[in-house]
Design an enzyme around this catalytic site. Structure first.
Site, short mmCIF file in Angstrom:
data_model
loop_
_atom_site.label_atom_id
_atom_site.label_comp_id
_atom_site.label_asym_id
_atom_site.label_seq_id
_atom_site.Cartn_x
_atom_site.Cartn_y
_atom_site.Cartn_z
N LYS A 140 37.55 42.16 53.98
CA LYS A 140 38.57 42.60 53.02
C LYS A 140 38.26 44.03 52.58
CE LYS A 140 40.03 41.66 48.23
NZ LYS A 140 39.82 40.79 47.05
N GLU A 169 45.85 39.39 46.18
CA GLU A 169 46.25 40.25 47.29
C GLU A 169 45.29 40.22 48.46
OE1 GLU A 169 42.87 42.28 46.11
OE2 GLU A 169 44.36 41.34 44.83
N ASP A 188 41.34 47.60 43.14
CA ASP A 188 42.29 46.53 42.82
C ASP A 188 42.65 46.55 41.34
OD1 ASP A 188 43.88 44.30 42.81
OD2 ASP A 188 42.21 42.88 42.85
N ASP A 219 47.81 39.78 42.09
CA ASP A 219 46.35 39.94 42.04
C ASP A 219 45.65 39.03 43.03
OD1 ASP A 219 44.01 41.11 41.17
OD2 ASP A 219 43.72 39.70 39.53
N LYS A 246 45.24 43.51 35.96
CA LYS A 246 43.97 43.00 35.44
C LYS A 246 43.72 43.56 34.04
CE LYS A 246 41.52 42.73 39.89
NZ LYS A 246 41.19 41.29 39.89
N ASP A 270 35.88 45.88 45.42
CA ASP A 270 36.71 44.86 46.06
C ASP A 270 36.82 45.06 47.57
OD1 ASP A 270 37.96 42.48 45.53
OD2 ASP A 270 39.95 43.35 45.28
N ARG A 273 43.82 37.84 50.04
CA ARG A 273 44.16 36.85 51.06
C ARG A 273 45.35 37.30 51.91
NH1 ARG A 273 44.83 32.36 46.55
NH2 ARG A 273 43.24 33.78 45.73
#
Length: 484
Positions: free
Chosen positions: A249, A334, A254, A332, A261, A273, A336
């Site tokens: 990933k 995202e 993020d 959030d 967030k 992230d 996946r």
């Protein structure tokens, strides 16, 4: 300059040296005390009798350090105790300003673990300071290992793995201002040029042509274009006919998108992230530097997740690279989405095994904390066991979560094939079940590294900030596959 390792058949007189003593040692062996005056020998003996595990002696011209190995329940835990001893020793080395250390191993096999603990403790992110007074150049530059059970090859292999971990830590520690998706791709390309693997970077136009709907959707709110990087290490004489594919990933920052967030408690840490991408890059670097005879491919979808412009909105429905449709209930969730495109893309390689790495869910952290990594998948039980054993050897321990069919209900949508959000319970598992739909037909394992990838406080040799967690365990697993 990063710390490096070397091997020598013997160590010179009057050198700064650490001696690793067997568990239960109460008196110094002659070869560990040859240049100590009798009163000093008596002092060390008294410390050993008092069960001290780390003893420091200042000879003024040089230093002697004594580390007593601890007999734990397993060999893996014994090695971990030596890594942690290396962390404590490193604190003394910093105080004493030691530039070069010799490790003289008087145990069967303790030198590599101790050196690993020292070297990982010595890691320092260079950062961006311009004031010379605020820069801190580490004194320790070289560790030379001595012992009959060692060899140049063994020491060089550890050095190669450490370089992979250092690189992964550097990438995770870099802020978004210096590591957007394009810059990350360029860093991976530079790593390949240095270590010896090939890199291909797909730009926005090629990603759009491939219809990678997950990656494109997450990128909609960003002012920066996405990238999709393909790294391939294929040495002559590779022992595997079908490649191992690693997927990481690469969300370089993020914000949560429109599902914003909170800050400062969450968002300020989100430069980390892309730790999954860092793991993949670090593993390929270690494999290539050590010339491991294994064909391995790395895939990294990269973007930041922002709420700007035409950003992806909750309840939007997108079409993925695989053709499946997804109802996006939370922007959030995202990671996946971009991983799903990469996993579906991985199938075209007809892989032996697919391993993906992601700082994916807070659920994984809440379940097992920062002490381990959640993993799950469709690979055979033997593969899952071998991965767990590699995790134990490196102390990057794995906890397997179930993937029962009943969890499929958690990601059902009334308007699309899937929802990107599960129920309030079992969040790490529903994320894994979501990914599973895109890699059907291939043996696959998912690693949720959200807990240990980035630490907000120092923890022994893992340090503070990016840890490079999962690099060493994956290298250990793949190296053994190359020698089967």
């Amino acid at each position: 300059m990063p710390l490096s390792l070397a091997y020598a058949a013997d160590f010179p007189s009057f050198a700064d040296t650490v001696f690793i003593l067997p568990a239960g040692t109460t008196e110094l062996p002659i070869n560990a005390a040859a240049d100590l005056p009798e009163p000093v020998r008596a002092y060390v003996a008294s410390q050993l009798a008092a069960d001290e595990k780390l003893i420091s002696i200042n000879q003024y011209t040089h230093h002697h350090y004594y580390v007593v190995a601890e007999a734990k329940k397993t060999a893996d835990l014994t090695a971990e105790a030596l890594r942690k001893a290396g962390n404590k020793l490193h604190a003394l080395l910093k105080t004493d300003k030691i530039p070069e250390l010799f490790i003289n191993d008087l145990t069967p096999d303790g030198a590599l673990a101790l050196a690993e603990g020292i070297a990982l403790s010595a890691y320092q992110f260079e950062g961006y300071k311009t004031d010379e007074k605020s820069k801190k150049t580490p004194d320790l530059q070289l560790i030379t290992l001595v012992g009959p059970q060692l060899s140049t090859e063994k020491v060089q292999e550890l050095d190669g793995v450490l370089q992979g971990v250092y690189l992964a830590r550097d990438l995770v520690n870099m802020p978004y201002s210096h590591l957007n998706a394009t810059q990350l791709a360029n860093r991976m390309q530079a790593a390949g040029d240095d270590a010896g693997f090939q890199t291909e970077i797909l730009d926005f136009v090629r990603i759009e042509a491939l219809r990678m709907g997950g990656l494109l959707a997450v990128n909609q709110g960003s002012p920066e274009p996405p990238t999709f990087t393909i790294m391939e290490y294929k040495p002559e004489g590779a022992t595997n006919e079908k490649p191992y594919v690693l997927v990481g990933k690469g969300v370089v920052f993020d914000t949560g998108g429109l599902s914003l967030k909170p800050t400062p408690n969450s968002m300020d840490l989100m430069k980390c992230d892309m730790a999954g991408a860092a793991v993949v890059t670090g593993v390929l670097t270690a494999l290539a530097k050590n010339k491991v005879k294994l064909h391995v491919i790395g895939l990294v979808p990269a973007t930041d997740n922002r709420p700007g412009g035409p950003a992806l909105a909750p309840s939007d429905v997108i079409t993925m690279y695989s053709g499946l449709t997804v109802e996006v209930m939370n922007t959030d969730a995202e990671g996946r989405l971009i991983l799903a495109d990469a996993l579906a893309f991985a199938k075209k390689y007809n892989p032996e095994l697919v391993l993906d790495y992601a700082t994916l869910t807070g659920s994984a952290v809440r379940a097992i904390g920062t002490e381990g990594i959640v993993y799950m998948g469709t690979a055979e039980e033997q593969t899952m066991l071998e991965l767990k054993q590699s995790g134990n050897r490196t102390h990057e321990r794995l906890v397997e979560f179930p993937m029962w069919d009943e969890y499929d209900d958690h990601i059902k949508s009334s308007v699309a094939d899937l929802s990107n959000m599960g129920k309030a319970e079992a969040g790490a598992i529903s994320a894994g079940k979501f990914l599973e739909r895109f890699i059907e037909g291939c043996p696959w394992v998912h690693f949720d590294i959200a807990g240990p990838a980035f630490l907000t406080a120092p923890d022994s040799y893992r340090g503070k900030g990016g840890t490079g967690s999962a690099v060493r365990l994956t290298y250990d697993f793949l190296k053994r596959k190359a020698t089967v």
